[in-house]
Design a protein around this motif. Sequence first.
Motif, PDB file in Angstrom:
ATOM      1  N   GLU A 172      60.559  29.568  -6.556  1.00  0.00           N
ATOM      2  CA  GLU A 172      59.220  30.157  -6.675  1.00  0.00           C
ATOM      3  C   GLU A 172      58.233  29.555  -5.684  1.00  0.00           C
ATOM      4  N   ALA A 173      58.292  28.229  -5.510  1.00  0.00           N
ATOM      5  CA  ALA A 173      57.327  27.585  -4.612  1.00  0.00           C
ATOM      6  C   ALA A 173      57.474  28.084  -3.178  1.00  0.00           C
ATOM      7  N   SER A 174      58.709  28.255  -2.717  1.00  0.00           N
ATOM      8  CA  SER A 174      58.906  28.696  -1.330  1.00  0.00           C
ATOM      9  C   SER A 174      58.503  30.151  -1.153  1.00  0.00           C
ATOM     10  N   VAL A 175      58.791  30.975  -2.176  1.00  0.00           N
ATOM     11  CA  VAL A 175      58.407  32.386  -2.084  1.00  0.00           C
ATOM     12  C   VAL A 175      56.891  32.524  -2.142  1.00  0.00           C
ATOM     13  N   ARG A 176      56.257  31.767  -3.032  1.00  0.00           N
ATOM     14  CA  ARG A 176      54.800  31.777  -3.115  1.00  0.00           C
ATOM     15  C   ARG A 176      54.174  31.368  -1.781  1.00  0.00           C
ATOM     16  N   THR A 177      54.692  30.297  -1.194  1.00  0.00           N
ATOM     17  CA  THR A 177      54.144  29.797   0.067  1.00  0.00           C
ATOM     18  C   THR A 177      54.259  30.836   1.165  1.00  0.00           C
ATOM     19  N   ALA A 178      55.415  31.468   1.267  1.00  0.00           N
ATOM     20  CA  ALA A 178      55.636  32.457   2.326  1.00  0.00           C
ATOM     21  C   ALA A 178      54.697  33.651   2.179  1.00  0.00           C
ATOM     22  N   PHE A 179      54.574  34.166   0.957  1.00  0.00           N
ATOM     23  CA  PHE A 179      53.716  35.336   0.761  1.00  0.00           C
ATOM     24  C   PHE A 179      52.237  34.980   0.861  1.00  0.00           C
ATOM     25  N   ALA A 180      51.860  33.789   0.412  1.00  0.00           N
ATOM     26  CA  ALA A 180      50.467  33.367   0.565  1.00  0.00           C
ATOM     27  C   ALA A 180      50.106  33.241   2.040  1.00  0.00           C
ATOM     28  N   TYR A 181      51.057  32.847   2.857  1.00  0.00           N
ATOM     29  CA  TYR A 181      50.823  32.697   4.291  1.00  0.00           C
ATOM     30  C   TYR A 181      50.399  34.018   4.931  1.00  0.00           C
ATOM     31  N   ILE A 182      50.907  35.135   4.408  1.00  0.00           N
ATOM     32  CA  ILE A 182      50.527  36.430   4.970  1.00  0.00           C
ATOM     33  C   ILE A 182      49.403  37.100   4.171  1.00  0.00           C
ATOM     34  N   GLY A 183      48.949  36.429   3.095  1.00  0.00           N
ATOM     35  CA  GLY A 183      47.779  36.917   2.385  1.00  0.00           C
ATOM     36  C   GLY A 183      48.007  37.466   0.999  1.00  0.00           C
ATOM     37  N   VAL A 184      49.239  37.338   0.455  1.00  0.00           N
ATOM     38  CA  VAL A 184      49.532  37.815  -0.900  1.00  0.00           C
ATOM     39  C   VAL A 184      49.488  36.620  -1.838  1.00  0.00           C
ATOM     40  N   THR A 185      48.430  36.526  -2.629  1.00  0.00           N
ATOM     41  CA  THR A 185      48.222  35.348  -3.473  1.00  0.00           C
ATOM     42  C   THR A 185      48.136  35.670  -4.964  1.00  0.00           C
ATOM     43  N   ASP A 186      48.108  36.955  -5.325  1.00  0.00           N
ATOM     44  CA  ASP A 186      48.120  37.344  -6.738  1.00  0.00           C
ATOM     45  C   ASP A 186      49.580  37.433  -7.160  1.00  0.00           C
ATOM     46  N   ILE A 187      50.104  36.325  -7.713  1.00  0.00           N
ATOM     47  CA  ILE A 187      51.542  36.172  -7.921  1.00  0.00           C
ATOM     48  C   ILE A 187      51.821  35.796  -9.369  1.00  0.00           C
ATOM     49  N   HIS A 188      52.859  36.416  -9.955  1.00  0.00           N
ATOM     50  CA  HIS A 188      53.256  36.165 -11.336  1.00  0.00           C
ATOM     51  C   HIS A 188      54.766  35.925 -11.369  1.00  0.00           C
ATOM     52  N   GLU A 189      55.235  35.208 -12.403  1.00  0.00           N
ATOM     53  CA  GLU A 189      56.634  34.785 -12.436  1.00  0.00           C
ATOM     54  C   GLU A 189      57.239  34.901 -13.829  1.00  0.00           C
ATOM     55  N   ALA A 190      58.544  35.055 -13.870  1.00  0.00           N
ATOM     56  CA  ALA A 190      59.346  34.903 -15.087  1.00  0.00           C
ATOM     57  C   ALA A 190      60.743  34.500 -14.643  1.00  0.00           C
ATOM     58  N   ALA A 191      61.451  33.756 -15.486  1.00  0.00           N
ATOM     59  CA  ALA A 191      62.788  33.298 -15.097  1.00  0.00           C
ATOM     60  C   ALA A 191      63.681  33.145 -16.318  1.00  0.00           C
ATOM     61  N   ILE A 192      64.961  33.399 -16.118  1.00  0.00           N
ATOM     62  CA  ILE A 192      66.001  33.165 -17.118  1.00  0.00           C
ATOM     63  C   ILE A 192      66.734  31.876 -16.754  1.00  0.00           C
ATOM     64  N   GLU A 193      66.958  31.011 -17.757  1.00  0.00           N
ATOM     65  CA  GLU A 193      67.695  29.767 -17.539  1.00  0.00           C
ATOM     66  C   GLU A 193      68.923  29.720 -18.454  1.00  0.00           C
ATOM     67  N   TYR A 194      69.712  28.650 -18.330  1.00  0.00           N
ATOM     68  CA  TYR A 194      70.876  28.378 -19.190  1.00  0.00           C
ATOM     69  C   TYR A 194      72.061  29.304 -18.918  1.00  0.00           C
ATOM     70  N   ASP A 195      72.120  29.961 -17.764  1.00  0.00           N
ATOM     71  CA  ASP A 195      73.210  30.910 -17.538  1.00  0.00           C
ATOM     72  C   ASP A 195      74.583  30.242 -17.643  1.00  0.00           C
ATOM     73  N   GLU A 196      74.708  29.020 -17.140  1.00  0.00           N
ATOM     74  CA  GLU A 196      76.013  28.361 -17.145  1.00  0.00           C
ATOM     75  C   GLU A 196      76.428  27.896 -18.542  1.00  0.00           C
TER      76      GLU A 196
END
Length: 225
Positions: A172-196
């Motif tokens: 998430e941090a790298s994707v946020r940074t990349a998109f913020a660099y081009i001006g997209v800063t309204d960002i929301h997240e969700a994630a699934i864990e424990y797959d293994e």
Amino acid sequence: MTTLLHIDASARYGCSDKISHGSHTRRLTARFVQQWIALHPETKVLYRDVGQESPPPITGKWIHAAFTPEHVREDWMREELRMSDVLVDEVLQADLIVAGVPMYNFGPPAQFKAYIDNIIRVGRTFGFDRSRDSEPYWPLLADSRKRLIILSSRGDYGYQPDGRLGNRNHVEASVRTAFAYIGVTDIHEAAIEYDEFADHRLADSIRQAERIVDDLVSMLGNSAI
């Protein structure tokens, strides 16, 4: 009319609620898009599956072409940037970007990194002028009011910022940074864990992530009316 750009980056095909060993991120992006269309049936959907059809990686020729002013580019340069231009055009059209980005070895899949490298384009999504007194780089999409939804998954657990493995999460941090660099800063997240682990904790994590997706559709969808 809203334009929604739906991106899947998982190397797995199919959704985990449809087929055995299917993708959790494809499951979440499909859920978001389906519910969004139910709320806004007039939405134009653009779909890009970089997990199955990866954009070409950046090369020296690509860099040469991208930093050559458009009006003096040679034919080979335009061809070198052809796929990048298609991907950038999709981002420029989109009001809402829904990206399924699973964690592979603590970061995004290589296919999604190739995608990011293709859409961060001088003169198209960011500006550069070394003669500027302050910052020579600036985002070109800062006033576009685009919104980004990052839907992720990981095999282990505790990757939230204050979690046991939060310092190892570079998705998430790298994707946020990349998109913020081009001006997209309204960002929301969700994630699934424990797959293994494939036990009740995975099932609980899926339900929680799906609730977040549902809430995001409701919140963002109603604000778009």
